[in-house]
Design a protein around this motif. Structure first.
Motif, PDB file in Angstrom:
ATOM      1  N   PHE A   1      17.297   6.751   4.942  1.00 15.06           N
ATOM      2  CA  PHE A   1      18.222   5.647   4.699  1.00 15.06           C
ATOM      3  C   PHE A   1      19.592   5.939   5.306  1.00 15.06           C
ATOM      4  O   PHE A   1      20.182   5.106   6.008  1.00 15.06           O
ATOM      5  CB  PHE A   1      18.334   5.394   3.200  1.00 15.06           C
ATOM      6  CG  PHE A   1      19.353   4.356   2.825  1.00 15.06           C
ATOM      7  CD1 PHE A   1      19.202   3.042   3.210  1.00 15.06           C
ATOM      8  CD2 PHE A   1      20.472   4.698   2.076  1.00 15.06           C
ATOM      9  CE1 PHE A   1      20.145   2.079   2.875  1.00 15.06           C
ATOM     10  CE2 PHE A   1      21.413   3.751   1.732  1.00 15.06           C
ATOM     11  CZ  PHE A   1      21.255   2.429   2.129  1.00 15.06           C
ATOM     12  N   LEU A   2      20.114   7.138   5.067  1.00 14.34           N
ATOM     13  CA  LEU A   2      21.434   7.489   5.608  1.00 14.34           C
ATOM     14  C   LEU A   2      21.417   7.529   7.134  1.00 14.34           C
ATOM     15  O   LEU A   2      22.393   7.123   7.786  1.00 14.34           O
ATOM     16  CB  LEU A   2      21.879   8.829   5.045  1.00 14.34           C
ATOM     17  CG  LEU A   2      22.200   8.854   3.543  1.00 14.34           C
ATOM     18  CD1 LEU A   2      22.589  10.260   3.099  1.00 14.34           C
ATOM     19  CD2 LEU A   2      23.318   7.866   3.218  1.00 14.34           C
TER      20      LEU A   2
ATOM     21  N   ASP B   1       8.323   7.585   7.922  1.00 13.71           N
ATOM     22  CA  ASP B   1       8.256   8.944   8.433  1.00 13.71           C
ATOM     23  C   ASP B   1       9.044   8.998   9.736  1.00 13.71           C
ATOM     24  O   ASP B   1       9.620   8.004  10.177  1.00 13.71           O
ATOM     25  CB  ASP B   1       6.808   9.393   8.639  1.00 13.71           C
ATOM     26  CG  ASP B   1       6.022   8.455   9.542  1.00 13.71           C
ATOM     27  OD1 ASP B   1       6.652   7.706  10.318  1.00 13.71           O
ATOM     28  OD2 ASP B   1       4.778   8.457   9.471  1.00 13.71           O
ATOM     29  N   ALA B   2       9.062  10.170  10.352  1.00 13.30           N
ATOM     30  CA  ALA B   2       9.860  10.363  11.561  1.00 13.30           C
ATOM     31  C   ALA B   2       9.423   9.441  12.686  1.00 13.30           C
ATOM     32  O   ALA B   2      10.263   8.960  13.471  1.00 13.30           O
ATOM     33  CB  ALA B   2       9.770  11.827  12.009  1.00 13.30           C
ATOM     34  N   ALA B   3       8.136   9.163  12.790  1.00 15.18           N
ATOM     35  CA  ALA B   3       7.646   8.311  13.876  1.00 15.18           C
ATOM     36  C   ALA B   3       8.178   6.884  13.763  1.00 15.18           C
ATOM     37  O   ALA B   3       8.297   6.188  14.769  1.00 15.18           O
ATOM     38  CB  ALA B   3       6.114   8.299  13.867  1.00 15.18           C
ATOM     39  N   GLN B   4       8.499   6.443  12.549  1.00 15.78           N
ATOM     40  CA  GLN B   4       9.026   5.098  12.369  1.00 15.78           C
ATOM     41  C   GLN B   4      10.537   5.039  12.498  1.00 15.78           C
ATOM     42  O   GLN B   4      11.077   4.053  12.997  1.00 15.78           O
ATOM     43  CB  GLN B   4       8.629   4.569  10.979  1.00 15.78           C
ATOM     44  CG  GLN B   4       7.148   4.266  10.818  1.00 15.78           C
ATOM     45  CD  GLN B   4       6.837   3.777   9.420  1.00 15.78           C
ATOM     46  OE1 GLN B   4       7.004   4.518   8.443  1.00 15.78           O
ATOM     47  NE2 GLN B   4       6.394   2.553   9.307  1.00 15.78           N
TER      48      GLN B   4
ATOM     49  N   ILE C   1       0.830  -1.199   0.000  1.00 19.23           N
ATOM     50  CA  ILE C   1       0.000   0.000   0.000  1.00 19.23           C
ATOM     51  C   ILE C   1       0.868   1.254   0.000  1.00 19.23           C
ATOM     52  O   ILE C   1       0.595   2.228  -0.713  1.00 19.23           O
ATOM     53  CB  ILE C   1      -0.936  -0.007   1.224  1.00 19.23           C
ATOM     54  CG1 ILE C   1      -1.892  -1.213   1.155  1.00 19.23           C
ATOM     55  CG2 ILE C   1      -1.720   1.287   1.334  1.00 19.23           C
ATOM     56  CD1 ILE C   1      -2.649  -1.452   2.430  1.00 19.23           C
ATOM     57  N   GLU C   2       1.941   1.221   0.789  1.00 19.08           N
ATOM     58  CA  GLU C   2       2.770   2.415   0.949  1.00 19.08           C
ATOM     59  C   GLU C   2       3.765   2.602  -0.188  1.00 19.08           C
ATOM     60  O   GLU C   2       4.079   3.735  -0.564  1.00 19.08           O
ATOM     61  CB  GLU C   2       3.500   2.354   2.286  1.00 19.08           C
ATOM     62  CG  GLU C   2       2.566   2.406   3.489  1.00 19.08           C
ATOM     63  CD  GLU C   2       3.304   2.380   4.804  1.00 19.08           C
ATOM     64  OE1 GLU C   2       2.745   2.862   5.800  1.00 19.08           O
ATOM     65  OE2 GLU C   2       4.448   1.882   4.839  1.00 19.08           O
TER      66      GLU C   2
ATOM     67  N   GLN D   1      13.703  -1.892   7.367  1.00 21.79           N
ATOM     68  CA  GLN D   1      12.573  -2.394   6.595  1.00 21.79           C
ATOM     69  C   GLN D   1      11.557  -1.296   6.323  1.00 21.79           C
ATOM     70  O   GLN D   1      10.901  -1.303   5.272  1.00 21.79           O
ATOM     71  CB  GLN D   1      11.923  -3.574   7.328  1.00 21.79           C
ATOM     72  CG  GLN D   1      12.744  -4.844   7.244  1.00 21.79           C
ATOM     73  CD  GLN D   1      12.009  -6.071   7.702  1.00 21.79           C
ATOM     74  OE1 GLN D   1      11.104  -5.988   8.538  1.00 21.79           O
ATOM     75  NE2 GLN D   1      12.387  -7.223   7.191  1.00 21.79           N
ATOM     76  N   ALA D   2      11.421  -0.352   7.250  1.00 20.39           N
ATOM     77  CA  ALA D   2      10.551   0.790   6.973  1.00 20.39           C
ATOM     78  C   ALA D   2      11.064   1.578   5.768  1.00 20.39           C
ATOM     79  O   ALA D   2      10.290   2.062   4.947  1.00 20.39           O
ATOM     80  CB  ALA D   2      10.460   1.701   8.195  1.00 20.39           C
ATOM     81  N   VAL D   3      12.384   1.676   5.638  1.00 19.86           N
ATOM     82  CA  VAL D   3      12.986   2.397   4.515  1.00 19.86           C
ATOM     83  C   VAL D   3      12.827   1.616   3.215  1.00 19.86           C
ATOM     84  O   VAL D   3      12.470   2.160   2.175  1.00 19.86           O
ATOM     85  CB  VAL D   3      14.474   2.674   4.798  1.00 19.86           C
ATOM     86  CG1 VAL D   3      15.177   3.180   3.539  1.00 19.86           C
ATOM     87  CG2 VAL D   3      14.630   3.689   5.919  1.00 19.86           C
TER      88      VAL D   3
END
Length: 400
Positions: free
Chosen positions: A286-287, A367-370, A188-189, A359-361
């Motif tokens: 990522f960085l 986003d910042a919360a993740q 979805i994202e 994995q979020a990346v």
């Protein structure tokens, strides 16, 4: 008999040496035992369909018909779950792990003949939902829609078909039309289908970065044993400078390692017939994750190298610790296959923090919360490790 006695004496000598090497014995006995425990619990429910927990489910009802509303309400009353006003709210609940799955009932869910359309149901799944739980949810939804279809058919002669929804039963069900649309959160994202390489590269990249303990141990232990650290101290080189220099050097080594693994995923894997690794990543997040993961990996390696006397001890302790941390974090076994308790435990592993952020990346739209909480935990962990390494670097002669 003489060669036999010589061999027996040599065997006795080897046993005495082993008994004087607790680090080696720990690798031989404690590390495999710990790994068996971790993997046994991680794979607890993967080889059996018994006791599959029903996932916590959120619903979005876009169809305005009373039958759709009543069907969803009865499902929630029977199986648990909650309703959300929009897809946006459901999406946020999935990201926050408030629910594990979402069911979206699209408009015109019933066709002209009054049959439920399975292809007008979207099933949104969390990235961490167990495959067995997702399979059970899918089967239950399909069965429930078949029941609705049968009840409507039974009530076709009367005007109040919805009244029968809660009371009818059947031994023969008619097939519903279409198939459920299933989408994972990362699909979805990111807007693309997930591939094995997209999921495995961040996991094994993290695992490889933490094995920087091997070259660090070789350098630091040799410098301590041959007196290099002592000589540098006489020239006014502080422990902070020593740690800072090693941190920068080996973090740079991690980045070269990262570049190589990204090239393998992007070019070599597809050349051999596998899927292509997508590198259209949010560069800033990522960085940040690369920096934080590398700092944590080098910090842990410095602690182990600073507190061990020989390279063999450091390699054994570092290798064993990395294997156990990797198994807990979800690198050896994907978290989707772990029971809920092991998934919670994985969040206490530094590799687990790194895996969440990476994995979020790689898998979605972070986003910042993740990212920020995971990166902060990794940097704090690196700071604690550097503090624990300070004293052995300052007084290398005191290391036992």
């Amino acid at each position: 008999m003489r060669p036999f006695k010589q061999a027996l004496n040599i065997a006795k000598k080897e046993w005495r040496l082993l008994l004087r090497n607790p680090h080696g014995l720990a690798v031989l006995f404690l590390m495999p035992a710990a790994f068996i425990l971790v993997m046994s619990f991680a794979l607890k429910n993967t080889l059996t369909s018994a006791n599959v927990e029903f996932p916590n489910t959120g619903w979005v009802i876009e169809d305005s018909s009373p039958i759709a509303t009543q069907w969803a309400g009865e499902w929630i009353a029977r199986n648990g779950g909650e309703r959300f006003a929009s897809r946006t709210q459901l999406h946020e609940a999935l990201r926050a792990r408030q629910v594990q799955a979402g069911v979206i009932v699209q408009p015109q869910w019933l066709d002209e003949q009054g049959k439920p359309r399975a292809d007008h149901i979207q099933l949104w799944l969390s990235n961490r939902i167990q495959p067995s739980a997702a399979g059970r949810l899918r089967a239950e939804l399909s069965y429930s829609m078949l029941q609705v279809q049968m009840k409507i058919a039974a009530a076709a002669a009367g005007p109040f078909a919805s009244i029968l929804l809660g009371s009818a039963s059947s031994a023969e069900l008619l097939p519903a039309t279409g198939a459920l649309t299933i989408r994972y959160l990362y699909e979805i994202e990111s807007g693309r289908k997930m591939s094995a390489v997209q999921q495995s590269v961040p996991a094994w990249l993290i695992f490889g970065m933490f094995f920087v303990v091997i070259p660090i141990a070789g350098v630091l232990i040799q410098e301590r044993n041959d007196g290099t650290l002592t000589r540098m101290a006489t020239f006014g080189v502080t422990p902070g400078a020593v740690l800072g220099g090693k941190l920068m050097a080996f973090m740079a080594l991690n980045w070269v390692q990262l570049l190589l693994m990204l090239l393998v995923g992007r070019w070599l894997v597809p050349a051999l017939g596998g899927d292509t690794l997508y590198l259209d990543l949010p560069i800033a997040w990522f960085l940040l994750m690369v920096l934080a993961t590398s700092a944590a990996a080098v910090g842990l390696a410095l602690v182990i190298a600073a507190h061990t006397r020989t390279f063999d001890h450091a390699a054994a302790l570092g290798g064993g610790a990395n294997v156990v941390l990797g198994a807990i974090a979800g690198i050896m076994v994907p978290r989707t296959l772990m029971p809920a308790g092991m998934q919670t435990l994985s969040e206490w592993s530094p590799m687990g923090w790194a895996l969440d952020g990476m994995q979020a990346v790689f898998l979605g739209a972070p986003d910042a919360a993740q990212i920020v909480p995971k990166a902060s935990l990794l940097l704090a962990f690196a700071g604690v490790c550097l503090l624990l390494s300070w004293q052995p670097i300052r007084h290398p002669e005191r290391v036992a």
